[in-house]
Scaffold this active site. Structure first.
Site, PDB file in Angstrom:
ATOM      1  N   ARG A 192       0.862  -1.172   0.000  1.00  9.37           N
ATOM      2  CA  ARG A 192       0.000   0.000   0.000  1.00  9.37           C
ATOM      3  C   ARG A 192       0.904   1.229   0.000  1.00  9.37           C
ATOM      4  NH1 ARG A 192      -1.976  -3.696   3.782  1.00  9.37           N
ATOM      5  NH2 ARG A 192      -4.059  -4.521   3.290  1.00  9.37           N
ATOM      6  N   LYS A 218      -2.022  -2.714   7.849  1.00 11.68           N
ATOM      7  CA  LYS A 218      -3.268  -2.334   8.507  1.00 11.68           C
ATOM      8  C   LYS A 218      -3.473  -3.117   9.802  1.00 11.68           C
ATOM      9  CE  LYS A 218      -6.227  -0.770   4.700  1.00 11.68           C
ATOM     10  NZ  LYS A 218      -7.491  -1.018   3.988  1.00 11.68           N
ATOM     11  N   HIS A 291      -2.040   2.256  -6.496  1.00 12.50           N
ATOM     12  CA  HIS A 291      -2.910   1.101  -6.231  1.00 12.50           C
ATOM     13  C   HIS A 291      -3.004   0.201  -7.452  1.00 12.50           C
ATOM     14  CE1 HIS A 291      -5.634  -0.849  -3.477  1.00 12.50           C
ATOM     15  NE2 HIS A 291      -6.527  -0.996  -4.434  1.00 12.50           N
ATOM     16  N   ARG A 294      -0.233  -2.133  -7.270  1.00 12.22           N
ATOM     17  CA  ARG A 294      -0.544  -3.207  -6.309  1.00 12.22           C
ATOM     18  C   ARG A 294      -1.377  -4.291  -6.986  1.00 12.22           C
ATOM     19  NH1 ARG A 294      -0.858  -4.379  -0.816  1.00 12.22           N
ATOM     20  NH2 ARG A 294      -2.897  -4.909   0.049  1.00 12.22           N
ATOM     21  N   HIS A 317      -3.179  -9.089   2.983  1.00  8.72           N
ATOM     22  CA  HIS A 317      -4.617  -9.228   3.169  1.00  8.72           C
ATOM     23  C   HIS A 317      -4.903 -10.204   4.310  1.00  8.72           C
ATOM     24  CE1 HIS A 317      -5.256  -7.994  -1.286  1.00  8.72           C
ATOM     25  NE2 HIS A 317      -5.280  -6.957  -0.486  1.00  8.72           N
ATOM     26  N   TYR A 326      -8.326  -8.224  -6.370  1.00 13.69           N
ATOM     27  CA  TYR A 326      -7.094  -7.693  -6.945  1.00 13.69           C
ATOM     28  C   TYR A 326      -6.649  -8.474  -8.182  1.00 13.69           C
ATOM     29  CZ  TYR A 326      -6.346  -4.585  -3.010  1.00 13.69           C
ATOM     30  OH  TYR A 326      -6.471  -3.576  -2.082  1.00 13.69           O
TER      31      TYR A 326
END
Length: 349
Positions: A192, A218, A291, A294, A317, A326
């Site tokens: 990210r 995250k 992104h 990614r 993830h 994705y």
């Protein structure tokens, strides 16, 4: 549980309270700072478009339709001036990308769900929205991942940039190695953009001869991702030759530095990508966002039959269902799959 009475507050008051709540949730770890920033920015834009002094509960589906249309036509500040001028010359066309429009709509949906619970509105006006993607400018989500040819052109341009002599007049403004490293990391590792700009020099380490990047993602989760050897070599070159030129002693830990010696900002990453893209031959060039790179990482790792759980761990993830979003289609992949159909080839003895 909903309050018994509706509190008739203005759009501005509701947004201010919501922003304060979202920012408080970053302290408890419920939202990452990057997610909180997006929610706050979107609801503040909503207040501007809807009218900050209007009573929130007075808004209906038609008002939200107008807000969505106004946002779609709103100039995208991330794009270059020449691109914005070209968009302005085409009246009626959407300026915001399909992805930005979808994100803005999700942010409003979350905001109004909270508004219902908090007693600021009787009914969620987002349920009455009727404006369609065609009304917003006919934009559809395009394939974000670069093809192998496009990604190869971008990586080759980054390698040429790293190897070419700098054109900067001042020695302390030479950013070619840094720009090349940014693009190569985004394309091959797929972090990210917030993970990339938060990276510190100490996050990269060697274990049993293998170079790793400890990525802080995250929800406080970390992952150790091994770097391919060409990427590790570029990283070492940047640390030895590129970063010392930019270091002013202001950010001693930050991996990526601006020419002023401060940590590279998230908003600067797109400009870095665009500089490298300018060096790609036109036949292999396609505009892409951080992104989108990614997506490129995920798509090509999966197309190469890499284990899905391994790709999930590379991207950070929490589950495989997120990974499926994705995976973009690549030209010719179905034809290639059918040419090597396992049931139509003789088994090797």
């Amino acid at each position: 549980m909903r309050p018994a009475e509706i509190e008739r507050i203005s759009v501005r008051q509701a947004v201010d309270r919501y922003v304060e709540l979202v920012r408080a949730k970053t302290v408890t770890g419920q939202f990452s700072p990057a997610t909180a920033e997006v929610y706050c920015r979107d609801v503040q834009t909503f207040a501007e478009l809807a009218g900050p002094e209007r009573v929130l509960d007075d808004l209906d589906g038609a008002d939200l339709d107008a807000v969505l249309l106004a946002f779609a036509r709103r100039p995208d500040g991330r794009r270059r001036r020449d691109a914005r001028a070209e968009e302005a010359a085409r009246p009626g066309r959407a300026s915001q990308s399909a992805a930005s429009q979808a994100r803005f709509r999700r942010s409003l949906s979350v905001f109004f769900r909270h508004a219902v619970t908090a007693g600021w509105v009787q009914l969620d006006p987002m349920r009455a929205v009727t404006v369609s993607a065609r009304d917003r400018g006919g934009l559809r989500a395009e394939r974000r991942a670069l093809t192998a040819e496009q990604a190869g052109g971008l990586l080759a341009a980054a390698q040429r940039m790293a190897a070419s002599p700098s054109t900067a007049r001042r020695r302390d403004q030479r950013t070619e190695l840094r720009d090349a490293l940014v693009v190569v990391l985004l394309t091959t590792v797929g972090p990210r953009v917030s993970e990339l700009t938060r990276a510190n020099v100490e996050d990269f380490f060697v274990n049993d001869g293998e170079r790793y990047w400890r990525i802080f993602g995250k929800g406080g989760r970390t992952r150790d991702v091994p770097l391919p050897r060409p990427v590790a070599a570029l990283l070492d070159a940047y640390l030895a030759e590129g970063r010392p030129l930019l270091d002013r002693g202001v950010e001693p830990k930050a991996l990526l530095l601006s020419w002023r010696g401060r940590r590279l900002a998230r908003g600067d990453v797109q400009a870095v990508i665009d500089r490298v893209l300018a060096r790609v031959e036109p036949s292999r060039r396609r505009a892409v966002t951080p992104h989108g790179l990614r997506h490129t990482t995920a798509t090509h790792l999966l197309a190469a039959a890499t284990d899905m759980d391994a790709v999930r761990r590379v991207l950070g993830h929490s589950d495989l269902s997120t990974l499926s979003r994705y995976r973009d289609e690549l030209p010719g992949e179905l034809e290639a799959a059918m040419r090597i159909h396992p049931l139509l080839h003789e088994r090797r003895r």
